[in-house]
Design a protein around this motif. Structure first.
Motif, PDB file in Angstrom:
ATOM      1  N   LEU A 133     -47.352  16.136  -7.706  1.00 39.66           N
ATOM      2  CA  LEU A 133     -47.073  15.944  -6.142  1.00 39.66           C
ATOM      3  C   LEU A 133     -48.659  15.110  -5.513  1.00 39.66           C
ATOM      4  O   LEU A 133     -48.899  14.795  -5.017  1.00 39.66           O
ATOM      5  CB  LEU A 133     -46.397  17.241  -4.722  1.00 39.66           C
ATOM      6  CG  LEU A 133     -45.121  16.769  -5.248  1.00 39.66           C
ATOM      7  CD1 LEU A 133     -44.826  18.796  -4.464  1.00 39.66           C
ATOM      8  CD2 LEU A 133     -44.332  16.214  -4.856  1.00 39.66           C
ATOM      9  N   ASP A 187     -40.242  20.178  -0.797  1.00 39.54           N
ATOM     10  CA  ASP A 187     -39.992  19.070  -1.298  1.00 39.54           C
ATOM     11  C   ASP A 187     -38.752  18.658  -1.931  1.00 39.54           C
ATOM     12  O   ASP A 187     -38.087  17.416  -1.977  1.00 39.54           O
ATOM     13  CB  ASP A 187     -41.221  18.349  -2.287  1.00 39.54           C
ATOM     14  CG  ASP A 187     -41.076  17.318  -3.302  1.00 39.54           C
ATOM     15  OD1 ASP A 187     -41.497  16.238  -2.342  1.00 39.54           O
ATOM     16  OD2 ASP A 187     -40.811  17.646  -4.494  1.00 39.54           O
ATOM     17  N   ARG A 234     -36.281  15.581  -0.055  1.00 40.71           N
ATOM     18  CA  ARG A 234     -35.886  14.791  -0.979  1.00 40.71           C
ATOM     19  C   ARG A 234     -34.868  14.021  -0.549  1.00 40.71           C
ATOM     20  O   ARG A 234     -33.790  12.913  -0.864  1.00 40.71           O
ATOM     21  CB  ARG A 234     -36.457  14.961  -2.179  1.00 40.71           C
ATOM     22  CG  ARG A 234     -37.413  14.420  -2.713  1.00 40.71           C
ATOM     23  CD  ARG A 234     -38.015  14.286  -3.849  1.00 40.71           C
ATOM     24  NE  ARG A 234     -39.925  14.545  -4.779  1.00 40.71           N
ATOM     25  CZ  ARG A 234     -39.919  13.575  -3.791  1.00 40.71           C
ATOM     26  NH1 ARG A 234     -39.868  11.977  -3.917  1.00 40.71           N
ATOM     27  NH2 ARG A 234     -41.612  13.335  -4.626  1.00 40.71           N
ATOM     28  N   ALA A 269     -42.357  15.996   6.240  1.00 41.00           N
ATOM     29  CA  ALA A 269     -42.136  15.309   4.897  1.00 41.00           C
ATOM     30  C   ALA A 269     -42.071  14.148   5.252  1.00 41.00           C
ATOM     31  O   ALA A 269     -41.133  13.869   5.705  1.00 41.00           O
ATOM     32  CB  ALA A 269     -41.024  16.382   3.805  1.00 41.00           C
ATOM     33  N   TYR A 310     -41.832  10.124   3.636  1.00 44.85           N
ATOM     34  CA  TYR A 310     -42.345  10.014   1.914  1.00 44.85           C
ATOM     35  C   TYR A 310     -42.336   8.726   2.456  1.00 44.85           C
ATOM     36  O   TYR A 310     -42.529   7.763   3.523  1.00 44.85           O
ATOM     37  CB  TYR A 310     -40.824   9.714   1.596  1.00 44.85           C
ATOM     38  CG  TYR A 310     -40.667  11.139   1.332  1.00 44.85           C
ATOM     39  CD1 TYR A 310     -40.842  12.392  -0.615  1.00 44.85           C
ATOM     40  CD2 TYR A 310     -40.335  12.595   1.906  1.00 44.85           C
ATOM     41  CE1 TYR A 310     -40.275  13.501  -0.512  1.00 44.85           C
ATOM     42  CE2 TYR A 310     -39.598  13.539   1.965  1.00 44.85           C
ATOM     43  CZ  TYR A 310     -40.241  13.952   0.450  1.00 44.85           C
ATOM     44  OH  TYR A 310     -40.000  15.430   0.322  1.00 44.85           O
ATOM     45  N   LEU A 362     -44.506  11.597  -2.564  1.00 43.25           N
ATOM     46  CA  LEU A 362     -44.596  12.384  -1.152  1.00 43.25           C
ATOM     47  C   LEU A 362     -45.821  12.443  -0.494  1.00 43.25           C
ATOM     48  O   LEU A 362     -46.600  12.151  -1.079  1.00 43.25           O
ATOM     49  CB  LEU A 362     -44.863  13.881  -1.200  1.00 43.25           C
ATOM     50  CG  LEU A 362     -44.795  14.946  -0.184  1.00 43.25           C
ATOM     51  CD1 LEU A 362     -43.722  15.323   0.701  1.00 43.25           C
ATOM     52  CD2 LEU A 362     -44.890  15.933  -0.860  1.00 43.25           C
ATOM     53  N   MET A 413     -46.879  16.570   3.573  1.00 40.77           N
ATOM     54  CA  MET A 413     -45.582  17.855   4.449  1.00 40.77           C
ATOM     55  C   MET A 413     -46.497  19.189   4.812  1.00 40.77           C
ATOM     56  O   MET A 413     -47.228  19.001   3.795  1.00 40.77           O
ATOM     57  CB  MET A 413     -44.772  18.200   2.574  1.00 40.77           C
ATOM     58  CG  MET A 413     -44.049  19.201   3.734  1.00 40.77           C
ATOM     59  SD  MET A 413     -42.751  19.214   1.921  1.00 40.77           S
ATOM     60  CE  MET A 413     -43.438  19.798   0.569  1.00 40.77           C
TER      61      MET A 413
END
Length: 337
Positions: free
Chosen positions: A138, A246, A250, A312, A314, A324, A327
């Motif tokens: 990440l 995370d 998603r 978060a 993206y 990512l 976050m």
């Protein structure tokens, strides 16, 4: 026979016949345990020895006791049968104890030479390694961990910078009618700040960077680093919580929506029900009414994370997935005035 005891010969013969028949069945059963029960139920090797060590001695003792009882005559037949029952019970209990003792070994994973079974500590270490690998991944995708997991408390404070003073044309700070220093503020009353140090520069940034370079964005050195009124993050050591947040986020990505790559959710959605999830976060803001302490240091206040949300963000990774970007926990402003 003892004096005064009388028994019909037919009854004695019948009892003796039954006792001998029972002893014969027990002996037959004991001889079959090796070939049937040991191989079929307990396996080979160590478990095959359970009967040999725990059961056979008891069976042999039982047969001996029965034989002695027969030899002593009819008054011992009943006692001999009692001994038989007790010995059979002992044999069954011996099997149960040995099975419990070897339960883990019986179900153990078969290992190659040089391998060993992972214990509880080993499994925990292995899980920790996998979490660390995922968080490292990440880090390579954006700046989430660098700004909202890795920094120390001091680094989070330095990211807020210092209150921006209102100055006159000559650069002199201005004061209000009460002689208090005036500061630039946002529309919601929180102080605007300057000289913000990006945590993504890593530790010891002040020692490595000189002049304005210290206040530039680590990802875009051509621009000054920006930060909201709150500098927040996950507590250090909460790598697993960060990873699971995370993973949940998603599942909520919806590229078909205008803002579908920005996901906002509650800690309970990511980690399940819990009253203390807010304790996984940390952060600071500058006191709006008293920006400085009497000694001139900035008055940083800890953030109240009750009812906070996690945000978060993206971006497409070019391979059909998403990376990512960042976050962080987004506190309720009304709780931090």
């Amino acid at each position: 026979m003892s004096k005064g005891f009388k028994a019909h010969p037919d009854n004695l013969a019948k009892a003796a016949k039954e006792a001998h028949g029972h002893a014969k069945r027990v002996e037959s059963h004991s001889s079959n345990l090796d070939s049937k029960t040991r191989g079929r139920l307990l396996g080979k090797g160590k478990f095959g020895m359970i009967l040999q060590k725990a059961v056979r001695p008891i069976i042999d003792s039982m047969i001996t006791d029965m034989s002695k009882a027969m030899a002593r005559g009819h008054r011992s037949i009943g006692h001999g049968l009692d001994i038989t029952k007790k010995n059979i019970d002992d044999a069954e209990e011996a099997i149960r104890k040995n099975l419990r003792r070897h339960q883990d070994e019986r179900d153990a994973i078969k290992l190659k030479p040089g391998q060993r079974v992972l214990g509880e500590d080993d499994l925990r270490d292995k899980h920790g390694e996998r979490v660390a690998e995922r968080v490292d991944d990440l880090r390579s995708q954006g700046h989430g961990p660098q700004r909202h997991l890795d920094p120390t408390d001091d680094m989070l404070k330095e990211r807020l910078g210092t209150p921006s003073k209102i100055r006159d044309g000559n650069g002199n700070p201005l004061q209000d009618a009460h002689g208090n220093q005036r500061f630039h503020r946002n529309e919601d009353g929180y102080l605007q700040t300057e000289n913000k140090v990006d945590p993504a520069h890593g530790p010891n940034a002040k020692e490595r960077l000189q002049g304005d370079d210290l206040y530039m964005d680590a990802e875009n050195p051509s621009k000054k680093h920006k930060c909201d009124a709150f500098s927040t993050g996950f507590r250090q050591g909460e790598d697993e919580a960060f990873m699971h947040a995370d993973q949940y986020a998603r599942t909520q990505i919806d590229p078909s929506k205008p803002n579908g790559l920005t996901v906002e959710f509650s800690p309970n959605e990511a980690w399940g029900p819990g009253e203390n999830h807010h304790e996984r976060f940390r952060g600071f803001f500058i006191d709006r009414n008293k920006p400085f302490h009497p000694d001139g240091s900035v008055n940083y206040r800890p953030v109240d994370f009750q009812d906070t949300k996690i945000v978060a963000v993206y971006r497409p990774d070019g391979n059909g997935g998403h990376r990512l970007l960042t976050m962080f926990p987004q506190p309720v402003r009304g709780r931090n005035l």
